[in-house]
Scaffold this motif. Structure first.
Motif, PDB file in Angstrom:
ATOM      1  N   GLY A  12      -0.689   4.073   8.730  1.00 38.70           N
ATOM      2  CA  GLY A  12      -0.969   3.946   7.318  1.00 38.70           C
ATOM      3  C   GLY A  12      -2.430   4.261   7.025  1.00 38.70           C
ATOM      4  O   GLY A  12      -3.205   4.626   7.912  1.00 38.70           O
ATOM      5  N   ARG A 284       2.226  -3.449   0.899  1.00 43.63           N
ATOM      6  CA  ARG A 284       0.934  -3.218   1.534  1.00 43.63           C
ATOM      7  C   ARG A 284       0.419  -4.506   2.160  1.00 43.63           C
ATOM      8  O   ARG A 284       0.646  -5.600   1.633  1.00 43.63           O
ATOM      9  N   CYS A 296      -7.146  -3.272   2.982  1.00 40.47           N
ATOM     10  CA  CYS A 296      -5.762  -3.052   2.550  1.00 40.47           C
ATOM     11  C   CYS A 296      -5.164  -1.937   3.399  1.00 40.47           C
ATOM     12  O   CYS A 296      -5.757  -0.861   3.524  1.00 40.47           O
ATOM     13  N   TYR A 297      -3.993  -2.201   3.966  1.00 35.91           N
ATOM     14  CA  TYR A 297      -3.318  -1.216   4.817  1.00 35.91           C
ATOM     15  C   TYR A 297      -2.041  -0.765   4.118  1.00 35.91           C
ATOM     16  O   TYR A 297      -1.128  -1.563   3.864  1.00 35.91           O
ATOM     17  N   ASP A 298      -1.994   0.521   3.772  1.00 28.96           N
ATOM     18  CA  ASP A 298      -0.854   1.082   3.041  1.00 28.96           C
ATOM     19  C   ASP A 298      -0.086   2.029   3.943  1.00 28.96           C
ATOM     20  O   ASP A 298      -0.495   3.177   4.169  1.00 28.96           O
ATOM     21  N   ARG A 301       3.308   4.105   1.196  1.00 29.40           N
ATOM     22  CA  ARG A 301       3.212   5.434   0.585  1.00 29.40           C
ATOM     23  C   ARG A 301       2.691   6.483   1.558  1.00 29.40           C
ATOM     24  O   ARG A 301       3.083   7.644   1.483  1.00 29.40           O
ATOM     25  N   THR A 642       0.426  -0.252  -7.906  1.00 29.93           N
ATOM     26  CA  THR A 642       0.306   0.646  -6.757  1.00 29.93           C
ATOM     27  C   THR A 642      -1.067   1.260  -6.582  1.00 29.93           C
ATOM     28  O   THR A 642      -1.341   1.858  -5.547  1.00 29.93           O
ATOM     29  N   GLN A 643      -1.950   1.136  -7.572  1.00 26.02           N
ATOM     30  CA  GLN A 643      -3.233   1.804  -7.478  1.00 26.02           C
ATOM     31  C   GLN A 643      -4.255   1.112  -8.363  1.00 26.02           C
ATOM     32  O   GLN A 643      -3.911   0.245  -9.176  1.00 26.02           O
TER      33      GLN A 643
END
Length: 841
Positions: A12, A284, A296-298, A301, A642-643
């Motif tokens: 991610g 996340r 933060c680890y995504d 997506r 999401t952002q």
């Protein structure tokens, strides 16, 4: 028996937040996401912080928090937030913080252990106090109750509830359980795990225990060590999918997928971790550190594949997909294919060459062009050299309906094709017919060849050839340049969409050509960067553009929006491709990125309207504004799960003024003074996946200023033979000033050209003043002879000069109690102006 083949998973993307982003403290004690999707951060000594994805809002003891060291956070069923601090327990109802005290005893420093059970009761663990028994506090919705776990002292570090509703308490070296009626000591100080840092009840009934001696499992009867690598296992967390996350105090973050059952190191943050992890609503992972802020680890997506996953290098130039669904990846040093589970590499004849272009033809064969000017064809796993030249950079390949493969060289080599057993090059030294520097080429559905320039200094723009004419050496072509509306600069890629529209990306933007005219997009239109390197269209009709440093931009015909990856190397994008599963691949300067768009729409609200004052827009009724209010501004605020909100784009329009929707990245839009009438302001937030929020609306009614209406009535009632005619903003401003100055005792200067109505304004001032009952005396200064100015203004006695046969009162005396209007005062002699100035003073 062979086991099931495991799918290779990418990494991610990590995003890091520090004090430079607004975080007040780099030492984080706990994390919690509330039901609104907002992240709450308990800090070491700077209170609690609310993070909405864009802004950090801090609450401290000054706001009612009982302590600035916040160890635990919970949300009750009514949506209230509870904070366990070093000074006690505080509750936040969304408006203000309130302390919560027990009926008896003292609620001292609370610690990380907290839980809401299935009955809605809140449990909080207390920190070690010498000589004080291990204590938990329970809130039942009405009162705060103290419960002693044992007579021994200890810190309650963790509280969890299992699938059967039993509560488990980790207290220093001891483990307790509570079945709803009785507390039981499960294991005492002689436990194999020593200190208990974390507890995780699993769906299978097992209890995982993170201790200072490693990771252990309790099955209800026995304890067994699962993995001794995890010394000081500080936190355990399970996703709904069954994936388990684990952190250790030395800064390592581990992951155990359900289909793997083995922990893999995701990242070594190289900083102390104290057991604070949180999963947000989209999956996340948030990790708080003790000294380096928030991560933060995504992996929801973004999935990144690099050399560690089997890629020849981390720089990816081109992508293509064959009929079997294998995604082929061209990069520095070679090519590899991803079959949905793993990468398989194709051995190149010259490993020093980079793969710059790829094409899968109608027969399923894979063609590739290299930085050394070589063209290869891969068929059934066998690599065949097709063309070897001394030219550099074969950067573009296209196929036509006859099975011919067209190719172009960036430097000197021109373009050509292979087919029918021959290879043919088209070159012209003068470049009048066949240019030699090719940035991109494409064969459209009508069989025409499009060729774009890689060197505008030698030849500019785009050429379109009829292939049959080209093959017959007639060489007829049409030429398009910036003068035709196309974006300037070198052409980097060409793409034909499903409607037959040609898209051209250049070093100065991107253009579309529908066969009649060009439409060009630049930074002013929302592009994140002028250098557009790649183009593709996804199944939903959206256009995707890769840029050199600005990430990826997508366009749905209404809005241009940007997907910006937190780590810079991934924002240098060379290729974009959608596979048959719908996921989108980016070839970047930092690796291969697989992107999965989300369908989580943002929110937006209009927060206020500004004109002559601040207007409340929270009601449903139309906001009424006078015509003299001047410029009107609308402020709004978006939010996305999401952002960051700063990455949202807003569409807006004012019905009754705007003909169409507009786009902005700002959170305020301004309008000039509006004519009387009804208007409706509408705004939408759009996220990076082009999800649209509901429309937020504010009804507006612009009315004539009642002061101006009163002024007109006053003029009419005063017997004025004229009145103001017109509704322009300039006239409304003049009338507004008249209304403001008339009730005062000030001297008023009226400026304006002859015939603009200075006298009418003067009468209006008089008619609205407290002197309106007195005379209005007008003096035409330009018509008074220079020698008689003083006599006209101040009067004279009989015999004062030759011709003064009687006493005469001056205009100044005649105007006593009323208004004196000096028309064309600038025409008075300077000596008379000086005397008049002394009078006015």
């Amino acid at each position: 028996m062979s086991g099931r083949r495991r799918t290779l998973e990418g990494m991610g993307i990590w995003e890091h937040f520090t004090v430079q982003d607004g975080l007040p403290d780099m030492k984080i004690e706990c994390l919690f996401e509330d039901s609104r999707g907002e992240l709450w951060i308990g800090t070491h000594n700077r209170g609690v912080v609310r993070f909405d994805g864009d802004h950090f809002e801090v609450f401290t003891t000054r706001d009612g928090l009982l302590g600035n060291n916040v160890f635990s956070i919970l949300e009750d069923r009514e949506g209230n937030l509870w904070f366990g601090t070093d000074g006690g327990l505080s509750c936040y109802d969304g408006w203000k913080l309130q302390p919560v005290f027990p009926e008896s005893g003292e609620c001292r420093s609370l610690y990380r252990g907290c839980c809401m059970d299935r009955q809605g009761r809140l449990w909080f663990g207390e920190r070690l106090h010498l000589g004080r028994p291990a204590t938990v506090w329970r809130w039942d919705g009405k009162r705060l109750e103290r419960i002693l776990l044992s007579s021994d002292e200890g810190t309650v570090r963790c509280i969890v509830e299992d699938r059967d509703g039993n509560l488990w308490f980790g207290v220093s070296t001891r483990l307790y359980s509570f079945d709803g009626e009785d507390f039981e000591l499960v294991i005492g100080p002689s436990s194999p795990f020593e200190y208990i840092w974390s507890l995780l009840p699993r769906p299978d009934g097992l209890l995982w225990i993170g201790g200072s001696k490693g990771l252990f499992i309790y099955d209800g009867k026995h304890f067994r060590r699962k993995d001794q690598r995890f010394v000081n296992c500080r936190a355990l967390l399970e996703e709904p999918s069954g994936t388990i996350w684990l952190t250790t105090s030395d800064g390592r973050v581990w992951q155990c997928r359900r289909d793997n059952c083995k922990f893999q190191l995701v990242r070594d943050l190289d900083i102390e971790l104290r057991g604070n992890m949180c999963l947000d609503r989209i999956g996340r992972l948030w990790v708080g550190t003790y000294g380096m802020g928030l991560y933060c680890y995504d992996a929801v997506r973004f999935e990144v594949f690099r050399e560690t996953h089997g890629l020849p290098s981390n720089r990816v130039y081109c992508l293509a997909e064959d009929k079997d669904g294998t995604v082929w990846v061209g990069m520095d040093g070679g090519i590899t294919g991803y079959d949905g589970e793993n990468f398989r590499r194709v051995e190149m004849l010259n490993k020093e060459h980079h793969i710059l272009s790829l094409l899968v033809d109608g027969k399923g064969r894979l063609w590739m062009g290299t930085s050394g000017g070589k063209l290869y064809m891969n068929e059934e796993g066998k690599l065949h050299p097709v063309l070897e030249t001394d030219y550099l950079s074969l950067t573009s390949i296209a196929g036509d309906s006859k099975g011919r493969i067209w190719f172009g060289f960036t430097n000197i080599g021109g373009f050509g094709y292979c087919g029918d057993g021959i290879v043919r090059l088209f070159q012209s030294e003068a470049e009048e017919i066949c240019p030699r520097e090719i940035g991109a080429l494409l064969v459209d559905r009508r069989g025409r060849l499009w060729v774009g320039s890689s060197h505008p200094g030698r030849w500019d723009g785009l050429r379109r050839y009829d292939i049959s004419s080209l093959l017959s050496e007639e060489g007829k072509f049409a030429s398009f340049t910036q003068a035709d509306g196309m974006a300037g600069g070198a052409v980097l890629s060409l793409y034909e969409d499903r409607d037959g529209v040609l898209w051209i990306s250049t070093t100065q933007g991107v253009s579309s050509y529908d066969g009649k005219k060009f439409r060009t997009f630049t930074r002013e239109d929302g592009l994140p960067h002028e250098v557009v390197t790649a183009i593709t269209q996804t199944d939903d009709g959206k256009m995707w553009f890769g840029t050199e440093g600005g990430g990826v931009c997508c366009y749905d015909g209404k809005v241009l929006q940007t997907i910006k990856i937190p780590e810079d190397p991934y924002n240098v994008v060379y290729a974009v491709h959608q596979d048959r599963t719908g996921r989108i691949w980016f070839g970047t300067g930092g690796g291969l990125v697989r992107y999965s768009p989300l369908e989580e729409p943002p929110e937006v609200a209009v927060t206020e309207m500004l004109a002559d004052r601040r207007y409340d827009v929270s009601g449903r009724d139309a906001v009424e504004v006078p015509t003299t209010a001047g410029r009107i501004s609308f402020r709004f605020r978006g939010r996305s799960p999401t952002q960051r909100a700063s990455g949202l784009v807003y569409r807006y329009r004012l019905e009754g003024y705007d003909d169409d929707w507009r786009q902005t990245n700002d959170t305020q839009v301004d309008y000039p003074p509006l004519r009387p009438g009804k208007y409706l302001f509408c705004v939408q937030a759009v996220d990076c996946d082009l999800n649209y929020s509901d429309v937020a609306e504010v009804a507006l009614r612009v009315v004539e200023d009642p002061r101006i209406v009163g002024l007109t009535e006053a003029l009419r009632s005063s017997g004025a033979s004229n009145e103001f005619v017109g509704k322009s903003s300039a006239l409304r401003e003049v009338l507004s000033q008249v209304y403001r100055v008339a009730p005062t005792e000030l001297t008023v200067l009226i400026l304006g050209e002859t015939g603009t109505g200075k006298g009418l304004v003067a009468r209006a001032v008089h008619g609205l003043s407290t002197r309106r009952g007195g005379p209005f005396i007008q003096i035409n200064c330009g018509a008074i002879p220079e020698g008689l100015v003083e006599s006209e203004l101040f009067g004279h006695e009989r015999g004062a000069f030759t011709g003064a046969v009687s006493k005469k009162l001056g205009k100044v005396e005649l105007a006593e109690g009323g208004t004196l209007f000096f028309d064309e005062i600038g025409d008075l002699a300077l000596s008379a102006q000086a005397k008049l100035l002394r009078l006015l003073e």
